[in-house]
Design a protein around this motif. Structure first.
Motif, PDB file in Angstrom:
ATOM      1  N   LEU A  10      -0.832  -3.219  -4.196  1.00 38.04           N
ATOM      2  CA  LEU A  10      -0.861  -2.578  -2.881  1.00 38.04           C
ATOM      3  C   LEU A  10      -0.821  -1.054  -3.011  1.00 38.04           C
ATOM      4  O   LEU A  10      -1.403  -0.349  -2.188  1.00 38.04           O
ATOM      5  CB  LEU A  10       0.270  -3.089  -1.996  1.00 38.04           C
ATOM      6  N   LYS A  11      -0.158  -0.560  -4.051  1.00 34.83           N
ATOM      7  CA  LYS A  11      -0.201   0.890  -4.325  1.00 34.83           C
ATOM      8  C   LYS A  11      -1.636   1.324  -4.602  1.00 34.83           C
ATOM      9  O   LYS A  11      -2.084   2.362  -4.126  1.00 34.83           O
ATOM     10  CB  LYS A  11       0.677   1.245  -5.531  1.00 34.83           C
ATOM     11  N   THR A  12      -2.334   0.519  -5.379  1.00 33.44           N
ATOM     12  CA  THR A  12      -3.723   0.819  -5.695  1.00 33.44           C
ATOM     13  C   THR A  12      -4.574   0.824  -4.430  1.00 33.44           C
ATOM     14  O   THR A  12      -5.367   1.736  -4.203  1.00 33.44           O
ATOM     15  CB  THR A  12      -4.276  -0.210  -6.712  1.00 33.44           C
ATOM     16  N   LEU A  13      -4.390  -0.187  -3.587  1.00 32.97           N
ATOM     17  CA  LEU A  13      -5.145  -0.272  -2.340  1.00 32.97           C
ATOM     18  C   LEU A  13      -4.866   0.923  -1.428  1.00 32.97           C
ATOM     19  O   LEU A  13      -5.774   1.489  -0.829  1.00 32.97           O
ATOM     20  CB  LEU A  13      -4.797  -1.586  -1.623  1.00 32.97           C
ATOM     21  N   ALA A  14      -3.584   1.323  -1.342  1.00 33.79           N
ATOM     22  CA  ALA A  14      -3.191   2.446  -0.491  1.00 33.79           C
ATOM     23  C   ALA A  14      -3.397   3.800  -1.169  1.00 33.79           C
ATOM     24  O   ALA A  14      -3.209   4.842  -0.542  1.00 33.79           O
ATOM     25  CB  ALA A  14      -1.738   2.298  -0.071  1.00 33.79           C
ATOM     26  N   GLN A  15      -3.753   3.785  -2.447  1.00 36.94           N
ATOM     27  CA  GLN A  15      -3.958   4.996  -3.231  1.00 36.94           C
ATOM     28  C   GLN A  15      -2.705   5.877  -3.264  1.00 36.94           C
ATOM     29  O   GLN A  15      -2.757   7.079  -3.000  1.00 36.94           O
ATOM     30  CB  GLN A  15      -5.166   5.777  -2.710  1.00 36.94           C
ATOM     31  N   GLY A  46      -2.434  -6.621   7.195  1.00 36.52           N
ATOM     32  CA  GLY A  46      -2.851  -7.966   6.827  1.00 36.52           C
ATOM     33  C   GLY A  46      -2.536  -8.354   5.400  1.00 36.52           C
ATOM     34  O   GLY A  46      -2.686  -9.510   5.033  1.00 36.52           O
ATOM     35  N   THR A  47      -2.098  -7.416   4.581  1.00 41.66           N
ATOM     36  CA  THR A  47      -1.798  -7.739   3.183  1.00 41.66           C
ATOM     37  C   THR A  47      -0.352  -8.178   2.982  1.00 41.66           C
ATOM     38  O   THR A  47      -0.070  -8.934   2.062  1.00 41.66           O
ATOM     39  CB  THR A  47      -2.074  -6.537   2.257  1.00 41.66           C
ATOM     40  N   ILE A  48       0.539  -7.713   3.839  1.00 38.75           N
ATOM     41  CA  ILE A  48       1.958  -8.025   3.711  1.00 38.75           C
ATOM     42  C   ILE A  48       2.371  -9.085   4.730  1.00 38.75           C
ATOM     43  O   ILE A  48       3.174  -9.956   4.444  1.00 38.75           O
ATOM     44  CB  ILE A  48       2.800  -6.746   3.879  1.00 38.75           C
ATOM     45  N   ARG A  49       1.790  -9.011   5.914  1.00 37.44           N
ATOM     46  CA  ARG A  49       2.066  -9.991   6.964  1.00 37.44           C
ATOM     47  C   ARG A  49       0.771 -10.299   7.706  1.00 37.44           C
ATOM     48  O   ARG A  49      -0.160  -9.496   7.726  1.00 37.44           O
ATOM     49  CB  ARG A  49       3.146  -9.490   7.921  1.00 37.44           C
ATOM     50  N   ASP A  50       0.731 -11.465   8.300  1.00 40.23           N
ATOM     51  CA  ASP A  50      -0.446 -11.920   9.021  1.00 40.23           C
ATOM     52  C   ASP A  50      -0.712 -11.044  10.239  1.00 40.23           C
ATOM     53  O   ASP A  50       0.215 -10.682  10.956  1.00 40.23           O
ATOM     54  CB  ASP A  50      -0.235 -13.378   9.447  1.00 40.23           C
ATOM     55  N   HIS A  51      -1.993 -10.714  10.478  1.00 40.28           N
ATOM     56  CA  HIS A  51      -2.380  -9.888  11.633  1.00 40.28           C
ATOM     57  C   HIS A  51      -1.918 -10.503  12.957  1.00 40.28           C
ATOM     58  O   HIS A  51      -1.384  -9.811  13.814  1.00 40.28           O
ATOM     59  CB  HIS A  51      -3.902  -9.751  11.717  1.00 40.28           C
TER      60      HIS A  51
END
Length: 98
Positions: A10-15, A46-51
């Motif tokens: 998730l760090k990579t995704l969020a840069q 959507g990556t940590i909890r459902d939308h």
């Protein structure tokens, strides 16, 4: 400021590198922290909890002050040490296997 440590992917995704620092309104709850995190880093929605349901994704765990908050209601207040930034909230990617 609230300190949050997120999993590497998730760090990579969020840069981002290292821990994330967020301004979170009081009372500091898991919901308010996640709302602030997703607001600041919209690519994490959507990556940590459902939308739709807001339910925690499988294989994601939440720890605060060495306590597992993964199954607590999202509006449960987090410990004072989290609210004062003395300790970080940990968002952990769990691993399953056999």
């Amino acid at each position: 400021m609230i300190r949050v440590i997120i999993p590497y992917h998730l760090k990579t995704l969020a840069q981002v590198t290292g821990e994330v620092q967020l301004d979170v309104p009081t009372p500091v709850t898991l919901r308010s922290v996640l709302d602030s995190l997703e607001s600041r880093y919209p690519m994490l929605r959507g990556t940590i909890r459902d939308h739709t349901t807001g339910k925690r994704r499988d294989f994601i765990r939440f720890y605060a002050c060495e306590q597992d908050f993964s199954n607590e209601p999202p509006d449960t207040p987090l410990p004072e040490k989290i609210a004062t930034s003395a300790e970080p909230l940990l968002i952990i990617g769990a691993i399953a296997g056999g």
